[in-house]
Design an enzyme around this catalytic site. Structure first.
Site, PDB file in Angstrom:
ATOM      1  N   TYR A 165     -49.385  33.511  11.480  1.00 23.97           N
ATOM      2  CA  TYR A 165     -49.236  33.642  12.932  1.00 23.97           C
ATOM      3  C   TYR A 165     -48.656  35.022  13.225  1.00 23.97           C
ATOM      4  O   TYR A 165     -47.517  35.142  13.690  1.00 23.97           O
ATOM      5  CB  TYR A 165     -48.343  32.527  13.437  1.00 23.97           C
ATOM      6  N   GLU A 198     -43.786  44.331   2.265  1.00 25.00           N
ATOM      7  CA  GLU A 198     -44.474  43.108   1.881  1.00 25.00           C
ATOM      8  C   GLU A 198     -45.935  43.369   1.491  1.00 25.00           C
ATOM      9  O   GLU A 198     -46.457  42.804   0.543  1.00 25.00           O
ATOM     10  CB  GLU A 198     -44.405  42.109   3.052  1.00 25.00           C
ATOM     11  N   TYR A 257     -51.988  48.185   2.050  1.00 28.32           N
ATOM     12  CA  TYR A 257     -53.427  48.015   1.819  1.00 28.32           C
ATOM     13  C   TYR A 257     -54.227  49.110   2.504  1.00 28.32           C
ATOM     14  O   TYR A 257     -53.944  49.496   3.633  1.00 28.32           O
ATOM     15  CB  TYR A 257     -53.876  46.653   2.362  1.00 28.32           C
ATOM     16  N   VAL A 258     -55.231  49.601   1.767  1.00 27.36           N
ATOM     17  CA  VAL A 258     -56.188  50.561   2.321  1.00 27.36           C
ATOM     18  C   VAL A 258     -57.571  50.044   1.961  1.00 27.36           C
ATOM     19  O   VAL A 258     -57.806  49.642   0.815  1.00 27.36           O
ATOM     20  CB  VAL A 258     -55.971  51.980   1.730  1.00 27.36           C
ATOM     21  N   GLY A 273     -52.714  55.553   1.314  1.00 28.30           N
ATOM     22  CA  GLY A 273     -51.749  54.593   0.766  1.00 28.30           C
ATOM     23  C   GLY A 273     -50.382  55.230   0.598  1.00 28.30           C
ATOM     24  O   GLY A 273     -49.345  54.674   0.983  1.00 28.30           O
ATOM     25  N   ASN A 298     -51.814  44.521 -12.438  1.00 28.54           N
ATOM     26  CA  ASN A 298     -52.381  45.434 -11.453  1.00 28.54           C
ATOM     27  C   ASN A 298     -52.073  46.876 -11.831  1.00 28.54           C
ATOM     28  O   ASN A 298     -51.246  47.552 -11.219  1.00 28.54           O
ATOM     29  CB  ASN A 298     -51.835  45.089 -10.061  1.00 28.54           C
ATOM     30  N   TYR A 334     -47.396  53.483  -8.056  1.00 32.53           N
ATOM     31  CA  TYR A 334     -45.985  53.385  -7.700  1.00 32.53           C
ATOM     32  C   TYR A 334     -45.100  54.166  -8.662  1.00 32.53           C
ATOM     33  O   TYR A 334     -44.196  54.890  -8.242  1.00 32.53           O
ATOM     34  CB  TYR A 334     -45.531  51.930  -7.633  1.00 32.53           C
TER      35      TYR A 334
END
Lengths: 173, 159
Positions: free
Chosen positions: B29, B81, B84-85, B95, B122, B129
């Protein structure tokens, strides 16, 4: 043992700060504690607080050997999962060693879960150190899953110089 | 590539939901939880000019979702959280720009940490990172991420 769990008041921050340091000592990282009661007062009791806190109190006749009646705390804040929605993160849960085994830790944890439920939170998350077997067992017994083990999640952090460097890049956009 | 980064507004929720659904199956939501009086999160959007829009006509091509958190040791913190690209717009610095913006917003709010999680398999994200100078506190300090939900959480929440 009779005890009460209640929302923390600004005046409790000195006690909470004491307990935060005890927890850091237990986690073998006391030198990592950089904030004191002043930051807790500013950040937890402003218009848009960064965190919420519950404290566990015992009556005077059960006070600790040093004379403390605030014997445990839970510090938490609201988070969000784009997968599931509103969540709650339990940053700290701690009970002084001499008061353990009386259900205070469980009482604090359940109270946080109850608060989360009232706010329609669908997850309660926390982190625990891999060597901290008593805590891992405590949470596992309550139905928590270890996502690092089961799904491979790793916690990543930028702070200090690495955070400054990253933020400086934003000025170039 | 020419792009801009700005704060998300309530009208962006359709595009944020579109991008979330592309990367994972969700139902949330966003409008109520992100744009009401006490939002659970904040968002930033990466936009490209009209002439670079996707074949489906989208100009909003990336986002980051974050919220303020707290470290009882370090004080105010910011948690990212989502980052995203869209695949066709990767490799252009979008990014990194989104993540840098989150860091900048965090510092402006007096935060001392930027935290997030990444899956161990990943590799491309982890490499990205690490190249920015972060620390994997699961590997270095032994922190495990724990979660209580569903029936277990219901049971805990009973008064």
């Amino acid at each position: 043992m009779h005890f009460k769990i209640r929302p923390a008041k600004k005046e409790d921050c000195k006690e909470i700060s004491r307990l935060i340091m005890e927890l850091a000592v237990y986690e073998k990282m006391p030198d990592q504690v950089k904030i004191a009661h002043e930051e807790l007062e500013r950040d937890g009791f402003c218009e848009n607080p960064f965190f919420q806190c519950l404290v566990a109190e015992v009556p005077e006749e059960h006070k600790s050997k040093e004379g403390f009646t605030v014997v445990g705390y839970a510090l938490y804040f609201y988070t969000y999962s784009t997968w599931k929605g509103r969540s709650i993160f339990l940053e700290d849960l701690y009970v002084m060693p001499e008061f353990r085994g009386n259900g205070i830790g469980k009482g604090l944890l359940c109270k946080v879960a109850e608060v989360g439920k009232k706010k329609e939170c669908v997850r309660l998350q926390l982190s625990v150190l891999d060597w901290n077997t008593p805590s891992r067992d405590f949470y596992a017994a309550k139905g928590a899953q270890d996502l690092t083990v089961s799904e491979g999640w790793h916690a990543i952090r930028f702070d200090g110089q690495s955070l400054d460097n990253l933020a400086n890049e934003a000025a170039k956009i | 590539m020419d792009f801009s980064i700005r704060a998300a507004n309530v009208e962006d929720c359709k595009d944020i939901a579109r991008m979330i659904v592309v990367s994972r199956h969700v139902r949330t939501y966003l409008e109520q939880d992100g744009f009401s009086k006490n939002p659970f999160f904040h968002g930033i959007i990466a936009e490209v000019p009209e002439q670079l829009r996707t074949k489906d006509g989208h100009t909003k091509v990336g986002y980051a979702l974050y919220f303020y958190s707290y470290s009882s040791w370090a004080g105010r913190a910011i948690y990212m959280e989502d980052l995203y690209v869209m695949p066709e717009f990767r490799g252009k610095g979008i990014g990194k720009a989104l993540m840098s913006k989150v860091a900048q917003l965090g510092l402006a709010a007096g935060c001392n940490q930027l935290n997030f999680t990444v899956l161990d398999w990943n590799k491309s994200s982890r490499d990205f990172y690490m190249s920015q100078g972060c620390c994997d506190v699961t590997t270095s300090m032994g922190y495990h991420c724990m979660r209580c939900e569903g029936e277990a959480l219901q049971h805990l929440a009973q008064p």
